[in-house]
Design a protein around this motif. Structure first.
Motif, PDB file in Angstrom:
ATOM      1  N   LYS A   1      53.962  10.484  -5.982  1.00 45.27           N
ATOM      2  CA  LYS A   1      53.584   9.243  -6.074  1.00 45.27           C
ATOM      3  C   LYS A   1      51.946   9.050  -7.194  1.00 45.27           C
ATOM      4  O   LYS A   1      51.835   8.261  -7.978  1.00 45.27           O
ATOM      5  CB  LYS A   1      53.412   8.261  -4.908  1.00 45.27           C
TER       6      LYS A   1
ATOM      7  N   GLU B   1      52.668  10.332 -10.436  1.00 46.64           N
ATOM      8  CA  GLU B   1      53.193   9.156 -11.473  1.00 46.64           C
ATOM      9  C   GLU B   1      52.224   8.063 -11.507  1.00 46.64           C
ATOM     10  O   GLU B   1      52.285   7.482 -12.722  1.00 46.64           O
ATOM     11  CB  GLU B   1      54.341   8.485 -10.402  1.00 46.64           C
ATOM     12  N   ILE B   2      51.202   7.814 -10.797  1.00 44.24           N
ATOM     13  CA  ILE B   2      50.148   6.809 -10.785  1.00 44.24           C
ATOM     14  C   ILE B   2      49.225   7.247 -11.888  1.00 44.24           C
ATOM     15  O   ILE B   2      48.760   6.452 -12.790  1.00 44.24           O
ATOM     16  CB  ILE B   2      49.456   6.316  -9.642  1.00 44.24           C
TER      17      ILE B   2
ATOM     18  N   ARG C   1      49.929   9.428 -14.319  1.00 42.30           N
ATOM     19  CA  ARG C   1      50.647   9.282 -15.830  1.00 42.30           C
ATOM     20  C   ARG C   1      50.652   7.921 -16.363  1.00 42.30           C
ATOM     21  O   ARG C   1      50.333   7.693 -17.442  1.00 42.30           O
ATOM     22  CB  ARG C   1      52.041  10.032 -15.660  1.00 42.30           C
ATOM     23  N   ALA C   2      50.529   7.015 -15.463  1.00 46.32           N
ATOM     24  CA  ALA C   2      50.615   5.680 -15.819  1.00 46.32           C
ATOM     25  C   ALA C   2      49.473   5.127 -16.348  1.00 46.32           C
ATOM     26  O   ALA C   2      49.349   4.400 -17.375  1.00 46.32           O
ATOM     27  CB  ALA C   2      51.280   4.809 -14.888  1.00 46.32           C
ATOM     28  N   TYR C   3      48.502   5.617 -15.754  1.00 40.95           N
ATOM     29  CA  TYR C   3      47.037   5.090 -16.125  1.00 40.95           C
ATOM     30  C   TYR C   3      46.575   5.894 -17.559  1.00 40.95           C
ATOM     31  O   TYR C   3      45.910   5.431 -18.230  1.00 40.95           O
ATOM     32  CB  TYR C   3      46.000   5.537 -15.050  1.00 40.95           C
ATOM     33  N   GLU C   4      47.075   6.940 -17.398  1.00 42.85           N
ATOM     34  CA  GLU C   4      46.701   8.019 -18.793  1.00 42.85           C
ATOM     35  C   GLU C   4      47.525   7.243 -20.050  1.00 42.85           C
ATOM     36  O   GLU C   4      46.839   7.106 -20.935  1.00 42.85           O
ATOM     37  CB  GLU C   4      47.268   9.096 -18.715  1.00 42.85           C
ATOM     38  N   LYS C   5      48.799   6.820 -19.978  1.00 43.08           N
ATOM     39  CA  LYS C   5      49.357   6.240 -20.661  1.00 43.08           C
ATOM     40  C   LYS C   5      48.867   4.901 -21.050  1.00 43.08           C
ATOM     41  O   LYS C   5      48.561   4.536 -22.297  1.00 43.08           O
ATOM     42  CB  LYS C   5      50.730   6.039 -20.493  1.00 43.08           C
ATOM     43  N   GLN C   6      48.390   4.012 -20.148  1.00 44.52           N
ATOM     44  CA  GLN C   6      47.705   2.911 -20.486  1.00 44.52           C
ATOM     45  C   GLN C   6      46.255   3.005 -21.252  1.00 44.52           C
ATOM     46  O   GLN C   6      46.024   2.393 -22.100  1.00 44.52           O
ATOM     47  CB  GLN C   6      47.662   2.081 -18.991  1.00 44.52           C
TER      48      GLN C   6
ATOM     49  N   ARG D   1      47.072   3.969 -24.873  1.00 47.96           N
ATOM     50  CA  ARG D   1      47.418   2.651 -25.612  1.00 47.96           C
ATOM     51  C   ARG D   1      46.499   1.643 -25.953  1.00 47.96           C
ATOM     52  O   ARG D   1      46.402   1.111 -26.877  1.00 47.96           O
ATOM     53  CB  ARG D   1      48.544   2.011 -24.542  1.00 47.96           C
TER      54      ARG D   1
ATOM     55  N   ASN E   1      44.694   1.275  -2.891  1.00 48.75           N
ATOM     56  CA  ASN E   1      45.899   2.018  -2.652  1.00 48.75           C
ATOM     57  C   ASN E   1      46.276   2.742  -1.372  1.00 48.75           C
ATOM     58  O   ASN E   1      45.254   3.821  -1.424  1.00 48.75           O
ATOM     59  CB  ASN E   1      46.213   2.695  -4.053  1.00 48.75           C
TER      60      ASN E   1
END
Length: 91
Positions: free
Chosen positions: A26, A29-30, A32-37, A40, A68
């Motif tokens: 988890k 996953e979090i 990776r999501a923050y890195e992508k955001q 972008r 979290n």
């Protein structure tokens, strides 16, 4: 009616087979999501806007991570440090 009951039973069986994600999965996953955001939202900004927006995002992420359940205080610090170190400067 029997078909609906069978479908409901099948749904319950299928739902129970899912394995919950581990804390490490988890967290990854979090991250990776923050890195992508970040990538972008920082793409194409000049240096001054880049620094300003990056700081805003890091503060937002730190606040979210503090609430979290998967992160304690030290993990949040380490996570934010990873985000700081992985981001490149604007072009």
């Amino acid at each position: 009616m029997i078909i609906l009951i069978m479908l409901g039973f099948l749904y319950l069986i299928m739902r129970q087979n899912k394995q919950p994600k581990s804390k490490e999965q988890k967290q990854a996953e979090i991250l990776r999501a923050y890195e992508k955001q970040m990538k972008r939202e920082l793409l194409g900004l000049d240096e001054q806007e880049y620094k300003k927006r990056k700081m805003q995002l890091l503060k937002k992420f730190a606040d979210e991570l503090n609430r979290n359940l998967f992160f304690d205080e030290q993990e949040t610090r380490n996570f934010i440090q990873k985000l700081i170190n992985t981001q490149s400067k604007p072009n």
